[in-house]
Enzyme design. Structure first.
Site, PDB file in Angstrom:
ATOM      1  N   CYS A   2      -8.696  14.327 -10.127  1.00 34.98           N
ATOM      2  CA  CYS A   2      -7.999  15.325 -10.920  1.00 34.98           C
ATOM      3  C   CYS A   2      -7.380  16.402 -10.036  1.00 34.98           C
ATOM      4  CB  CYS A   2      -8.968  15.996 -11.877  1.00 34.98           C
ATOM      5  SG  CYS A   2      -9.888  14.832 -12.867  1.00 34.98           S
ATOM      6  N   ARG A  27      -2.979  12.182  -5.897  1.00 34.99           N
ATOM      7  CA  ARG A  27      -4.427  12.083  -6.012  1.00 34.99           C
ATOM      8  C   ARG A  27      -4.848  11.029  -7.040  1.00 34.99           C
ATOM      9  NH1 ARG A  27      -6.641  17.392  -4.285  1.00 34.99           N
ATOM     10  NH2 ARG A  27      -8.438  17.089  -5.615  1.00 34.99           N
ATOM     11  N   TRP A  74      -7.957  12.248 -14.022  1.00 37.80           N
ATOM     12  CA  TRP A  74      -8.380  10.879 -13.677  1.00 37.80           C
ATOM     13  C   TRP A  74      -9.668  10.657 -14.466  1.00 37.80           C
ATOM     14  CZ3 TRP A  74     -12.482   8.280 -11.345  1.00 37.80           C
ATOM     15  CH2 TRP A  74     -12.193   6.983 -10.905  1.00 37.80           C
ATOM     16  N   ASN A  98     -12.168  19.487 -12.391  1.00 34.72           N
ATOM     17  CA  ASN A  98     -12.243  18.306 -11.537  1.00 34.72           C
ATOM     18  C   ASN A  98     -13.715  18.095 -11.208  1.00 34.72           C
ATOM     19  OD1 ASN A  98     -11.956  16.290  -9.623  1.00 34.72           O
ATOM     20  ND2 ASN A  98     -11.159  17.648  -8.027  1.00 34.72           N
ATOM     21  N   GLY A  99     -14.201  16.848 -11.294  1.00 34.16           N
ATOM     22  CA  GLY A  99     -15.610  16.591 -10.966  1.00 34.16           C
ATOM     23  C   GLY A  99     -16.380  16.155 -12.189  1.00 34.16           C
ATOM     24  N   GLU A 476     -10.600  -5.139   5.439  1.00 34.56           N
ATOM     25  CA  GLU A 476      -9.612  -4.099   5.134  1.00 34.56           C
ATOM     26  C   GLU A 476      -8.317  -4.723   4.598  1.00 34.56           C
ATOM     27  OE1 GLU A 476      -9.195  -1.121   4.595  1.00 34.56           O
ATOM     28  OE2 GLU A 476      -7.145  -0.574   5.139  1.00 34.56           O
ATOM     29  N   LYS A 480      -6.760  -3.819   1.002  1.00 37.79           N
ATOM     30  CA  LYS A 480      -5.401  -3.297   0.844  1.00 37.79           C
ATOM     31  C   LYS A 480      -4.636  -4.141  -0.161  1.00 37.79           C
ATOM     32  CE  LYS A 480      -5.425  -0.359   2.265  1.00 37.79           C
ATOM     33  NZ  LYS A 480      -6.099   0.717   2.895  1.00 37.79           N
ATOM     34  N   GLU A 483      -5.999  -3.760  -3.849  1.00 35.31           N
ATOM     35  CA  GLU A 483      -5.827  -2.473  -4.538  1.00 35.31           C
ATOM     36  C   GLU A 483      -4.391  -2.217  -4.962  1.00 35.31           C
ATOM     37  OE1 GLU A 483      -6.988   1.046  -2.348  1.00 35.31           O
ATOM     38  OE2 GLU A 483      -6.312   0.183  -0.479  1.00 35.31           O
ATOM     39  N   HIS A 499     -20.425 -21.330   5.004  1.00 34.88           N
ATOM     40  CA  HIS A 499     -21.668 -20.975   4.294  1.00 34.88           C
ATOM     41  C   HIS A 499     -21.387 -20.624   2.835  1.00 34.88           C
ATOM     42  CE1 HIS A 499     -23.859 -21.201   8.021  1.00 34.88           C
ATOM     43  NE2 HIS A 499     -22.885 -20.515   8.592  1.00 34.88           N
ATOM     44  N   LYS A 598      -6.768   9.186  -5.020  1.00 34.96           N
ATOM     45  CA  LYS A 598      -6.666   9.359  -3.568  1.00 34.96           C
ATOM     46  C   LYS A 598      -7.911  10.006  -2.993  1.00 34.96           C
ATOM     47  CE  LYS A 598      -4.583   9.273   0.392  1.00 34.96           C
ATOM     48  NZ  LYS A 598      -4.608   7.965   1.060  1.00 34.96           N
TER      49      LYS A 598
HETATM   50  C1  F6R Z   1      -8.272   2.400   0.312  1.00 32.91           C
HETATM   51  C2  F6R Z   1      -8.655   3.791   0.362  1.00 32.91           C
HETATM   52  C3  F6R Z   1     -10.053   4.146  -0.015  1.00 32.91           C
HETATM   53  C4  F6R Z   1     -10.549   5.316   0.829  1.00 32.91           C
HETATM   54  C5  F6R Z   1     -11.931   5.770   0.331  1.00 32.91           C
HETATM   55  C6  F6R Z   1     -12.493   6.890   1.182  1.00 32.91           C
HETATM   56  O1  F6R Z   1      -6.944   2.216   0.707  1.00 32.91           O
HETATM   57  O2  F6R Z   1      -7.868   4.645   0.670  1.00 32.91           O
HETATM   58  O3  F6R Z   1     -10.904   3.054   0.072  1.00 32.91           O
HETATM   59  O4  F6R Z   1     -10.612   4.915   2.166  1.00 32.91           O
HETATM   60  O5  F6R Z   1     -11.821   6.212  -0.993  1.00 32.91           O
HETATM   61  O6  F6R Z   1     -11.676   8.008   1.132  1.00 32.91           O
HETATM   62  P1  F6R Z   1     -11.757   9.123   2.248  1.00 32.91           P
HETATM   63  O7  F6R Z   1     -11.285   8.494   3.531  1.00 32.91           O
HETATM   64  O8  F6R Z   1     -10.845  10.215   1.779  1.00 32.91           O
HETATM   65  O9  F6R Z   1     -13.189   9.538   2.344  1.00 32.91           O
END
Ligand code: F6R
Length: 603
Positions: A2, A27, A74, A98-99, A476, A480, A483, A499, A598
């Site tokens: 949020c 965000r 959010w 927020n939270g 990773e 990517k 998501e 396995h 974000k």
């Molecule tokens: C994926 C992504 C998330 C963040 C995770 C941690 O592309 O961005 O998996 O890496 O939410 O966020 P931070 O780095 O802000 O602690």
């Protein structure tokens, strides 16, 4: 997550509130709203979905007033519908949040006893209802907000606006960040400096537990015990809050392309012509162990770094995702460092993991992109990754900059512990210095990747394989892709294939093999052959030495050669481009994928 904005201005605030919310779009959110006080009267407008829906609503139903609050939500408690959108209102009280209010069920029960019934499913509404209850009992808005705060448990940032109060915002921070912006006779409140940057570069960050009474004359700040608190006003570098696409179609495309430049900046910061430039207090010589904790992409950066710390420095290294680590309560040797990696520096689980380690280890170290963040401030030492603002929800340039800082730390650990010869150190320094140039060359594969992505976009499932430090990169790459393209993808250590996951292989499952020509290359090629023997469709990403092994693969991508063990920093780029172009081919929202935020400030 949020986004929050508040303005006590001289002009109509609605356009400014919406503009600031736009800057917080990165965000992640699923509804938005604003409330204003106009000639004493409190009113609000809210809309589900993108901000453009709120802007459209405001065209038809404008909202006047020079004091106001705004929010992008959010969803956590309750669906992303109009009723649950913020600001929440009860009588003369409007609030954005927020939270999470963790004890909201208990508070609802208390309100029910007082004959007060909530109308929404949110935890936030409880805050509005409680504040109103206190006002109805005769408290002034300031006293009512403080009385409400005392009842709340959880991690939150809150901002109140009151009917009849054209010159008052009340802000509170516990767990989630909140900043006060100072203008010339105007005052602002925002979730971060990015939200406030169109209006001011003078910022005061609220500390943990603080609350503030904000009027156009300034802000009175109080700590968690209610004592007046002096919090420093800082000037932020507005260029560091610039959020423009600079001609790119998406922030993610811009951020992928920026990597040679930002990595070069980080290299100049962390390497001198002679060697490694890290604070002298960072001394790995007597350590028994390192603990690295993070979430998501940042966790994969830690997973790559584990190989580096163990290989380059002979330092045992434990890694964990923060949400597990914090409740696992692992024993930690006193002679150890704990490292917390986070782009935002606000991730709730990572912050909680840090608090668990404080006092237990010799030093806590933050590797963060936001130097003013909670994790940076609460660690003994903060190392910035210098990636610049990352707006795309899918982390790209922050990942490679995290890797770079961790690589430099691993080198320092190798030097401190006498694990590397001078020649080896020089070789590794040369490899790191060459990376920006190699990244530029890797970016030229973008057009080829776009063509392959059209085929990948048809897949239901995609596997990524890698060995050694390329294994976490496979994880990773899969993260990517899933998501932003919403295609199911998994990363595996190549040796794990037989396995279990090999059962998935058929003509329809593309398998992306990340394999620089390193000492494990032949073993990875054997695993790749096993896939092809079962008609799997292999995309081999390798270098000019490895390309000879590409016979029989569906497709190949050739990258420049890069010395071990830092190949994951380079191979991250094609993995990011594959995700990006596949998402484009599928027509998904690249910068704001569904359901994602974000900065994950709730656990
Ligand atoms: C994926 C992504 C998330 C963040 C995770 C941690 O592309 O961005 O998996 O890496 O939410 O966020 P931070 O780095 O802000 O602690």
């Amino acid at each position: 997550m949020c986004g929050i904005i508040g303005v006590l201005g001289f002009h109509e605030v609605a356009p400014l509130l919406v503009e600031s919310l736009k800057r917080l779009e990165y965000r992640g959110y699923d509804s938005a709203g604003i409330a204003t006080v106009n000639e004493g009267r409190l009113d609000r407008r809210r809309a589900v979905g993108k901000l453009v829906n709120l802007s459209d609503l405001l065209v038809h139903e404008p909202l006047a007033g020079k004091a106001g609050i705004g929010h992008t939500r959010w969803a956590t408690h309750g669906a992303a519908n109009l009723g649950n959108a913020h600001p929440h209102r009860s009588g003369p009280v409007a609030v954005v949040h927020n939270g999470i209010i963790e004890n909201f069920r208990e508070l609802r029960a208390e309100l029910a006893e007082a004959g007060i019934t909530p109308e929404t499913q949110t935890d936030t509404e409880t805050v509005a209802l409680l504040t109103r209850m206190f006002i109805d009992r005769g408290l002034a808005p300031r006293e009512a907000a403080v009385a409400t705060l005392k009842k709340l448990e959880g991690a939150f940032a809150l901002l109140w606006l009151f009917e009849g109060e054209n010159d008052l915002l009340i802000a509170a921070r516990k767990g989630s960040p909140l900043a006060i912006g100072h203008g010339a006779g105007e005052m602002f409140v925002g979730s971060d400096a990015i939200a406030l940057s169109p209006v001011t570069d003078r910022i005061t960050y609220l500390a943990e537990g603080d609350y503030a009474f904000v009027t156009r004359a300034g802000a009175e700040i109080f700590d968690a015990e209610g004592r007046r608190a002096n919090r420093e006003e800082t000037r932020i570098d507005l260029s560091s809050t610039r959020v423009e696409k600079a001609g790119y179609k998406h922030f993610m495309a811009k951020e992928i392309a920026e990597q040679p430049v930002v990595l070069g900046d980080a290299l100049r910061h962390y390497l001198t012509p002679e060697g490694v430039n890290l604070p002298a207090e960072l001394d790995f010589s007597g350590l028994e162990r390192l603990t690295l904790v993070a979430c998501g992409t940042a966790f994969y950066a830690c997973s790559v770094a584990k190989y580096w710390f163990e290989q380059l420095a002979g330092l045992p290294c434990e890694i964990d995702v923060a949400s597990e680590f914090r409740y696992r309560e692992p024993p930690l040797p006193a002679k150890s460092y704990a490292i917390f990696v986070s782009q935002s520096g606000e991730t709730a689980d990572t912050l909680a993991a840090l608090r668990y380690c404080t006092e237990k280890v010799q030093k806590t170290i933050a590797v963060v992109n936001v130097p003013s963040s909670s994790i940076a401030r609460e660690c003994d030492l903060a190392l910035p990754i210098l990636a610049g603002v990352e707006v795309g929800v899918a982390s790209t340039k922050a990942f490679t900059c995290q890797l770079l800082v961790l690589a430099v730390m691993a080198l320092k650990a190798g030097i401190d512990r006498g694990h590397l010869s001078a020649d080896q150190v020089q070789g590794h320094l040369d490899t790191l210095r060459a990376l920006p140039g190699l990244m530029n060359a890797a970016l030229t594969t973008s057009n080829d990747i776009a063509k392959l992505a059209e085929r990948l976009a048809e897949a239901q499932d995609i596997l990524f394989l890698g060995r050694g430090p390329m294994f976490p990169l496979a994880l990773e790459g899969a993260l990517k892709l899933k998501e932003i393209s919403y295609i199911h993808a998994e990363g595996y250590a190549s040796g794990e294939l037989k396995h279990g996951p090999i059962a998935l292989i058929d003509r329809l499952v593309p398998v992306i093999v990340l394999a620089p020509h390193d000492r494990l290359f032949d073993k990875t090629v054997s695993n790749m052959q096993e896939v092809m023997a079962r008609h799997g469709k292999v995309l081999l990403i390798t270098d000019s030495k490895g390309i000879a092994a590409a016979e029989g693969t569906w497709a190949q991508l050739r990258l420049p050669e890069v010395a071990e063990p830092f190949a994951p920093i380079l191979y991250a780029l094609p993995a990011q481009l594959l995700a990006y172009h596949t998402a484009i081919a599928k027509g998904t929202d690249v910068d704001q994928p569904r359901n994602l935020a974000k900065s994950v400030t709730v656990e």
